[in-house]
Design an enzyme around this catalytic site. Structure first.
Site, PDB file in Angstrom:
ATOM      1  N   THR A   1      -0.381 -13.283   0.661  1.00 52.59           N
ATOM      2  CA  THR A   1       0.507 -12.761   1.706  1.00 52.59           C
ATOM      3  C   THR A   1       0.154 -13.339   3.070  1.00 52.59           C
ATOM      4  O   THR A   1       1.027 -13.841   3.793  1.00 52.59           O
ATOM      5  CB  THR A   1       0.388 -11.219   1.751  1.00 52.59           C
ATOM      6  OG1 THR A   1       0.621 -10.716   0.439  1.00 52.59           O
ATOM      7  CG2 THR A   1       1.370 -10.610   2.733  1.00 52.59           C
TER       8      THR A   1
ATOM      9  N   ASP B   1      -9.627   2.409   3.267  1.00 53.10           N
ATOM     10  CA  ASP B   1      -9.248   1.258   4.087  1.00 53.10           C
ATOM     11  C   ASP B   1      -9.458   1.602   5.570  1.00 53.10           C
ATOM     12  O   ASP B   1     -10.044   0.817   6.326  1.00 53.10           O
ATOM     13  CB  ASP B   1      -7.787   0.904   3.805  1.00 53.10           C
ATOM     14  CG  ASP B   1      -7.265  -0.184   4.715  1.00 53.10           C
ATOM     15  OD1 ASP B   1      -7.614  -1.354   4.499  1.00 53.10           O
ATOM     16  OD2 ASP B   1      -6.516   0.137   5.666  1.00 53.10           O
TER      17      ASP B   1
ATOM     18  N   GLY C   1       7.955  -0.734  -1.306  1.00 54.99           N
ATOM     19  CA  GLY C   1       6.947  -1.760  -1.069  1.00 54.99           C
ATOM     20  C   GLY C   1       6.028  -1.467   0.118  1.00 54.99           C
ATOM     21  O   GLY C   1       5.243  -2.319   0.534  1.00 54.99           O
TER      22      GLY C   1
ATOM     23  N   GLU D   1     -10.456 -10.766  13.997  1.00 56.22           N
ATOM     24  CA  GLU D   1      -9.424  -9.934  14.642  1.00 56.22           C
ATOM     25  C   GLU D   1      -8.465  -9.305  13.629  1.00 56.22           C
ATOM     26  O   GLU D   1      -8.004  -8.173  13.810  1.00 56.22           O
ATOM     27  CB  GLU D   1      -8.636 -10.781  15.654  1.00 56.22           C
ATOM     28  CG  GLU D   1      -7.566 -10.047  16.415  1.00 56.22           C
ATOM     29  CD  GLU D   1      -8.104  -8.859  17.199  1.00 56.22           C
ATOM     30  OE1 GLU D   1      -7.888  -7.728  16.738  1.00 56.22           O
ATOM     31  OE2 GLU D   1      -8.732  -9.067  18.255  1.00 56.22           O
TER      32      GLU D   1
ATOM     33  N   LYS E   1     -12.264   0.062   8.528  1.00 51.74           N
ATOM     34  CA  LYS E   1     -11.887  -0.358   9.886  1.00 51.74           C
ATOM     35  C   LYS E   1     -12.621   0.486  10.927  1.00 51.74           C
ATOM     36  O   LYS E   1     -13.012  -0.024  11.988  1.00 51.74           O
ATOM     37  CB  LYS E   1     -10.374  -0.241  10.042  1.00 51.74           C
ATOM     38  CG  LYS E   1      -9.616  -1.231   9.145  1.00 51.74           C
ATOM     39  CD  LYS E   1      -8.151  -0.854   8.997  1.00 51.74           C
ATOM     40  CE  LYS E   1      -7.394  -1.832   8.114  1.00 51.74           C
ATOM     41  NZ  LYS E   1      -6.070  -1.351   7.726  1.00 51.74           N
TER      42      LYS E   1
END
Ligand SMILES: NC(=O)c1ccc[n+]([C@@H]2O[C@H](COP(=O)([O-])OP(=O)(O)OC[C@H]3O[C@@H](n4cnc5c(N)ncnc54)[C@H](O)[C@@H]3O)[C@@H](O)[C@H]2O)c1
Ligand SMILES: N[C@@H](CCO)C(=O)O
Ligand code: NA
Length: 456
Positions: free
Chosen positions: A23, A209, A195, A137, A213
């Site tokens: 992706t 996730d 999606g 980044e 971060k």
């Protein structure tokens, strides 16, 4: 410029290896090829894409790229590169390839938050030891410039707190629950159909996730080492339609927040608390306005005050934008011969939630009979937890310091009532003890939810 060199000198070439052509990787390759002239002018060197390492060279792809660029031999690509872009994801073999590149003195740009949160320290040490750069980044909040602002723009300030909506999938789900009143499971199924959520949504909905971060943001904001293990994490699977409805009644919204803050750690001075959990926010808080799959990071610094960074947290092209920003910056530094990384300067203690105070919202189902409210209120008082507001379904509301008239309290006779309390700041320990004792009251049917509240 070296003596004798002229502006007409042949431009320098930097060999760029791309690990991963999915992706994000396919969009990075597209930009490297399509915008080669502009990138060369900005970077001060031509960025030559020497290959793209993938699992399967013949896999169908959305972006048309020269087939000869693809290879399954990532190791050879790394061995010949000046700059490696890692977009494979996962821990291995990404970690081995990044270390191999850094040991050769080649700089690395990555979007791999899972790897950085688990073992970033090893990678940064390798970069330092070999005079290479490691930039990332894209690893936090996709396209949003947040890593560089924290590392560079705010490096002369003292950041005290970072609140982030850093996972688009969960923000999309909570926002859809808020708009439609639907239950979590139904909205998740719809998000998967559209999606917005992965077939296996575990890392997103369980908060992992966001926790990765949060660890990265905390390390940078507080110049200390924080790993995924240091992050207290709770996802959104337990958030119900009734939690959302109650939040709306109270003029609030529920967001999955990554929270990193400096907290007092006794004689040791500052400590760091890092957590991810569903959080009630007043509708007027800037983060409450972040809708759909968007991300935002709210930073509080001693001199800058409050800052908000907002934008697309994921997606091929947006994330590729962040990667390319790092690539150009890294290329400039390679050309100038000066690695620009400012390393960690201290090790602050990680403070558990038991030492952190926050406001809480507690939902109860109780018998609707006289005296119930005062018995529940007494339990809060016994544990030193102060009540800010109380709401009863049927729109009876007790504001700060007001008392519900006894006649009204008993007016509904036998049956059940729903109560929602919001507390002033209290410790996790005091809150847990309060909730345990409330559950034991014979007039309490159930504690329907306990949510933390920020921004009040
Ligand atoms: N997709 C996003 O919106 C997004 C946003 C921010 C960060 N990221 C991060 O960027 C990275 C890449 O994400 P993506 O969505 O492009 O992933 P993806 O699954 O679409 O692509 C991964 C690519 O890596 C290749 N690959 C994987 N393992 C390999 C191996 N062992 N050997 C050779 N090739 C291998 C695959 O063939 C594929 O081309 C991840 O670390 C991800 O967390 C993604
Ligand atoms: N799964 C992540 C992708 C970006 O890291 C999200 O939903 O935000
Ligand atoms: Na970013």
């Amino acid at each position: 410029m070296a003596e004798g060199s002229t502006l007409t000198e042949a431009p320098r070439v930097l060999r760029v290896a791309l690990l991963g052509g999915g992706t994000v990787g396919s969009q990075v390759a597209r930009i490297l090829l399509d915008d080669a002239e502009a990138l060369a002018a900005r970077a001060g060197a031509r960025l030559e894409l020497v290959g793209i390492a993938v699992r399967n060279v013949d896999a169908p792809r959305d972006v048309e790229l020269p087939r000869e660029l693809y290879t399954t031999d990532a190791e050879s690509l790394v061995a010949s590169a000046d700059l490696v872009i890692e977009l494979m994801g996962g821990i291995e073999p990404a970690r081995t390839h990044i270390i191999a590149a850094l040991r050769r003195g080649a700089s690395v740009v990555t979007g791999n938050k899972a790897l950085l949160a688990q073992d970033g320290a090893t990678l940064f040490d390798e970069a330092d030891a070999h005079g290479a750069e490691l930039n990332f980044e894209a690893a936090v909040a996709g396209a949003i410039p947040i890593i560089r602002p924290i590392r560079e723009s705010l490096s002369g300030d003292r950041i005290t707190r970072v609140l982030g909506i850093v996972n688009g999938t969960t923000n999309f789900i909570l926002d859809a629950m808020d708009t439609t009143g639907a239950q979590f499971e139904d909205v998740l199924a719809e998000a998967q159909r559209l999606g917005y959520a992965e077939a296996d949504p575990t890392a997103d909905v369980e908060g992992l996730d966001a926790a990765a971060k949060a660890a990265i943001l905390a390390s940078l904001a507080f110049h200390t080492r924080v790993t995924l293990e240091d992050v207290r994490c709770e996802g959104i699977t337990g958030v119900t339609a009734s939690d959302i409805a109650a939040a709306q009644d109270a003029g609030m919204t529920i967001k999955l927040l990554a929270i990193a803050e400096l907290v007092p750690a006794g004689a040791a001075g500052d400590g760091v608390s890092v957590r991810v959990h569903p959080t009630l926010l007043p509708a007027k808080h800037p983060l409450a306005a972040v809708r759909g799959a968007y991300n935002a990071v709210f930073v509080e610094a001693e001199n800058a005050g409050a800052l908000m960074f907002y934008g697309a947290g994921a997606g091929g092209a947006p994330t590729a934008s962040a990667i390319m920003g790092d690539v150009v910056t890294t290329a400039r530094r390679i050309i100038a011969g000066s690695p620009g990384r400012a390393g960690t300067t201290r090790t602050l203690p990680i403070v558990g939630l038991e030492s952190v105070t926050t406001s809480y919202s507690i939902g109860l189902e109780v018998a609707d009979e006289p005296g119930v409210l005062s018995r529940v209120a007494q339990v809060f008082a016994d544990h030193g937890v102060s009540i800010e507001t109380m709401r009863q379904k049927l729109e009876q509301k007790i504001g700060r310091g007001e008392v519900l008239p006894a006649a009204e309290e008993g007016a509904h006779g036998a049956g059940r009532a729903e109560l929602r309390f919001v507390t002033h700041r209290a410790s996790e320990a005091a809150l847990a003890a309060t909730v345990a004792d409330i559950k034991n009251l014979d007039v309490v049917e159930s504690v329907t939810s306990v949510l933390r509240v920020e921004g009040i």
